[in-house]
Motif scaffolding. Structure first.
Motif, short mmCIF file in Angstrom:
data_model
loop_
_atom_site.label_atom_id
_atom_site.label_comp_id
_atom_site.label_asym_id
_atom_site.label_seq_id
_atom_site.Cartn_x
_atom_site.Cartn_y
_atom_site.Cartn_z
N ASN A 480 18.19 55.56 -25.62
CA ASN A 480 19.56 55.15 -25.89
C ASN A 480 20.42 56.39 -26.01
N VAL A 481 21.72 56.23 -26.17
CA VAL A 481 22.65 57.35 -26.24
C VAL A 481 23.59 57.15 -27.42
N VAL A 482 23.61 58.12 -28.33
CA VAL A 482 24.57 58.13 -29.44
C VAL A 482 25.09 59.56 -29.60
N MET A 483 26.33 59.68 -30.06
CA MET A 483 26.91 61.00 -30.31
C MET A 483 26.23 61.66 -31.51
N LEU A 484 25.99 62.96 -31.40
CA LEU A 484 25.46 63.72 -32.53
C LEU A 484 26.57 64.01 -33.54
N ARG A 485 26.15 64.24 -34.78
CA ARG A 485 27.10 64.59 -35.83
C ARG A 485 27.83 65.88 -35.47
N ASN A 486 29.08 65.99 -35.87
CA ASN A 486 29.90 67.14 -35.49
C ASN A 486 29.34 68.43 -36.05
N LYS A 487 29.75 69.52 -35.45
CA LYS A 487 29.26 70.86 -35.76
C LYS A 487 29.48 71.19 -37.24
N ASN A 488 28.42 71.67 -37.88
CA ASN A 488 28.54 72.03 -39.29
C ASN A 488 28.09 73.45 -39.59
N TYR A 489 27.72 74.24 -38.56
CA TYR A 489 27.48 75.66 -38.74
C TYR A 489 27.60 76.34 -37.38
N TYR A 568 25.01 64.65 -27.35
CA TYR A 568 24.48 63.33 -27.68
C TYR A 568 22.96 63.37 -27.70
N MET A 569 22.34 62.29 -28.17
CA MET A 569 20.88 62.23 -28.25
C MET A 569 20.41 60.79 -28.11
#
Length: 779
Positions: A480-489, A568-569
């Motif tokens: 499946n395809v979902v967006m990854l969490r936004n950049k945090n470092y 995405y992942m």
């Protein structure tokens, strides 16, 4: 015979005892698998001769592609290519016809029609089939090419099913062994050529000219009675492979007026010649990526060959460089006279040995020779046995895809740019799936232009081995395809094409973003939900790990409306310490095109056919990845300013920026460039070039520019930034200045003249007065 030998010697000579497997990963390569739940395939002879390890291949799964889109063909080959260690050729082909099928059994399709439904093996859908029954029957009854070097192999027959690599005439599906082992093949074949990737690019003109895409083939058509006569007697090699022997046939033999054999021409496929260039570099003993960590890959533009039943074929030949296999001198006259005797191929002279001493010390070309490397050590010589299998000198490996479809675009998608995004790999850890691969998106990084389309589609299997590692129900493939969490470092360089694009998601994260906060290339909320939960085909069920979903998913083409870099992942398969299934889409707002070009030359255009590069044969000494970009004027100025450069030449713009990568001088000969200019320009135009984006302070005027129909043509050696600039028209300015100066000179001369002769001024004044009176309507 000399010509025939040259046509086929590509498949003759290779390193001994190699096991140089080749495996397709996208589209899914079968390696003769169907749907086995075991790690080894069930039948290595089901459809074709792969020469590969039984562990390779993916279970059946089918996709469709729209014509004009690009299929990212990815594979691994175990032994080197474009490497000094051997000669290599990778031949990509495809076939489409109504009878191509995967089948439903792992058994090999029968040769005897009585074992098939309705006595018709071509249409018995239980069995997988690529080549047809008729093509194999013709191969089996046609005389093989007896001019080939077959070394000391004992070929057990004289028809085309017997080759040096297949001396026993074993059958795999309906594949013709002689056609499989040699390229270009001298008789007709159902396969259409896509590309030849080679370590010897100087052979490219020959490969392209001899391809059946553009060149017809000839074949003997024997009388019907003659054919039936030999079939009844189970003859094998009764159809000649040359004109002379073909036209000698008369049936009945006793009738001088009987029907004769006919040497007939069969037309070419009538499509463009295949692309031919250097292969990407790869190393020995390694089923892995090439330079830069990228997979072995070829981007195939899907043709307008609309058919629901197509198959892709990849052949991989590796050949030794110890003697010239393309020489006409390497032929059947060098074959051993009797089995288990050395061949007549000259090995000893390169070691400065005479024939007596060379043969005595084992310097002969035969199966597993014992060689006396040192003449004498102590009272005995020192002998080594070499692992030479003459069966495998000139070995050809192969993999084929499962069935796929080529479809016509819907009317609303005509003339649109559509990119395919697929999934490769299968369930299991890296050891369990080898020599296949674990899950990944294909392409892993997709660079696309805003307002183009992306077609997301994948397939898998429910019958992987149950003990293979992975999430969800044992044995099943799901993605499946979902967006990854936004950049945090902070995380490295965002990569090529990012520019001022915003980054959405973060490759270093393993948690998905919330749907409410996600933006994935501008897709609707419903499309993002479908990608995450594999709907609308799936409604409800146990979906935490997608177990109740099917193996196939198709979102269909979707328009990309938002710039950015999207990470995405797959939640199902992304297991940080074991495997990763993540991808990236880079959406830009400028046009781009990319192509690998080598010694054979080629062209790359962008925005139609009006601007690009045309590279002549021999201009490049190695494979170069050429990329074009078009920047609009505002974007170009911003990029140059950001790189501490400036545009200080000319008065205004006459074109957008055309950017050619690599920036270095990559050509040993000039190549032609074209640049589209604005229409209806009256100013003087010059083309300028800067070699460095990071130091675009210096701009050089391009010499010898030819402008016609608003297209500028010129020659260059290097990439860089190119732009057309306007200048005030010098000739017009000079003309005006000359006219003004001339007028002032006349006025000054007149003033001086009349001051010196007052009576002349008086006479001129009286004449003007009289002329004015004569022009009045009344006195």
């Amino acid at each position: 015979m000399q010509l025939i030998l040259l046509m086929c010697l590509i498949g003759l000579f290779t390193n001994a005892y190699v096991h140089g497997d080749v495996y397709l990963h996208n589209p899914r390569g079968s390696n003769n698998r169907l749907d086995e739940a075991t790690r080894p395939r069930a039948n290595a002879n089901r459809l074709f001769n792969s020469e590969n390890n039984n562990r390779g291949g993916y279970n059946v799964g089918n996709l469709y592609y729209y014509a004009g889109t690009v299929m990212n063909i990815e594979w691994t080959n175990q032994h080197s290519c474009n490497n000094p260690n051997n000669h290599c050729d990778l031949v990509l082909q495809y076939m489409c016809h109504n009878l191509v099928r995967d089948g439903v059994t792992t058994r090999t399709i029968p040769e005897n029609p009585t074992l098939c439904s309705n006595y018709d093996c071509n249409r018995d859908i239980r069995y997988g089939m690529h080549e047809t029954y008729d093509s194999y029957t013709l191969c089996k009854h046609r005389t093989r090419n007896k001019g080939l070097f077959t070394a000391d192999q004992n070929l057990r027959g004289n028809s085309a099913i017997y080759t040096r690599q297949n001396p026993a005439g074993n059958r795999r599906g309906y594949e013709c062994p002689e056609e499989r082992d040699y390229y270009p093949y001298w008789h007709g074949t159902q396969w259409k050529d896509i590309a030849i990737l080679t370590s010897e690019p100087t052979r490219c003109p020959y490969y392209q000219a001899e391809s059946q895409n553009v060149k017809s083939r000839w074949q003997c058509v024997v009388p019907t009675g003659y054919y039936r006569y030999h079939i009844q007697r189970r003859s094998k090699d009764f159809i000649p492979n040359n004109k002379k022997d073909c036209e000698k046939i008369v049936y009945p033999e006793s009738d001088p007026n009987g029907t004769r054999g006919r040497w007939s021409e069969y037309p070419s496929h009538g499509i463009p010649a295949p692309e031919c260039r250097e292969a990407d570099w790869s190393r020995d003993n390694h089923l892995g990526n090439t330079i830069g960590g990228y997979p072995m890959m070829y981007n195939w533009t899907i043709p307008d060959d609309f058919q629901e039943n197509c198959v892709l074929r990849l052949r991989y030949n590796i050949s030794t460089k110890e003697f010239d296999g393309w020489s006409g001198d390497i032929n059947s006259t060098l074959n051993s006279v009797k089995p288990n005797e050395p061949t007549w191929l000259d090995v000893l002279s390169r070691f400065n040995l005479n024939q007596t001493e060379g043969e005595k010390r084992g310097y002969v070309y035969e199966q597993n020779p014992n060689v006396q490397v040192f003449r004498k050590i102590g009272n005995k010589g020192f002998w080594l046995q070499l692992a030479i299998n003459t069966n495998q000198f000139g070995r050809t490996f192969q993999d084929r895809s499962h069935r796929f479809a080529i479809r016509k675009r819907p009317k609303e998608l005509e003339n649109k740019i559509i990119h395919n995004l697929n999934v490769r790999g299968k369930r299991g850890n890296i050891v369990q799936v080898y020599p296949a691969v674990e899950y990944d998106f294909v392409p892993n990084t997709l660079l696309i232009t805003k307002n183009s389309y992306v077609h997301i589609q994948w397939t898998g299997s429910n019958t992987n081995p149950n003990n293979n590692d992975g999430q969800g129900k044992a044995g099943t493939d799901r993605s499946n395809v979902v967006m990854l969490r936004n950049k945090n470092y902070p995380e490295g360089n965002p990569g090529a094409g990012s520019g001022s694009n915003r980054l959405l998601g973060h490759w270093g994260n393993n948690y998905p973003n919330t749907l409410a906060n996600s933006n994935f290339t501008g897709l609707s909320a419903q499309d993002m939900l479908n990608l995450a939960l594999l709907s609308p085909n799936q409604f409800g069920g146990e979906m935490s790990e997608l177990d109740d979903a099917g193996t196939y998913f198709d979102l269909g083409p979707r328009k990309v409306t938002s710039n950015g870099i999207y990470y995405y992942m797959s939640t199902r398969n992304n297991n940080f310490s074991n495997r990763s299934q993540k991808g990236r889409i880079v959406v830009i707002d400028y046009l781009t095109a990319e192509k690998k070009i080598g010694w054979n030359g080629g062209n790359l255009t962008i925005n139609g056919e009006q601007q690009g590069v045309w590279i002549q044969q021999g201009a490049l000494q190695s494979l170069v990845n050429v990329r074009l970009e078009i920047w609009n004027r505002d974007d170009g100025e911003r990029r140059i300013k950001d790189a501490q450069g400036s545009m200080k030449v000319g008065d205004g713009y006459a074109s957008d920026y055309l950017v050619v990568y690599p920036f270095a001088n990559f050509s040993v000969q000039p190549f032609e460039m074209t640049l589209k200019l604005d229409s209806e320009l009256t100013s003087e135009i010059h083309i300028y070039h800067s070699s460095y984006l990071n130091n675009a302070q210096s701009w050089e005027r391009v010499a010898n520019v030819n402008i016609k129909n608003n297209i500028a043509r010129f020659s260059q050696h290097e990439g860089g930034i190119y732009v057309a600039r306007t200048h005030a028209a010098t000739a017009a300015i000079v003309g005006i200045v000359v006219a003004v100066v001339a007028g002032i000179t006349v006025i000054l001369a007149s003033v001086i003249y009349f001051k010196r002769r007052p009576e002349a001024w008086t006479n001129l004044s009286n004449r003007v007065r009289n002329i004015r009176r004569s022009l009045q309507s009344r006195v």
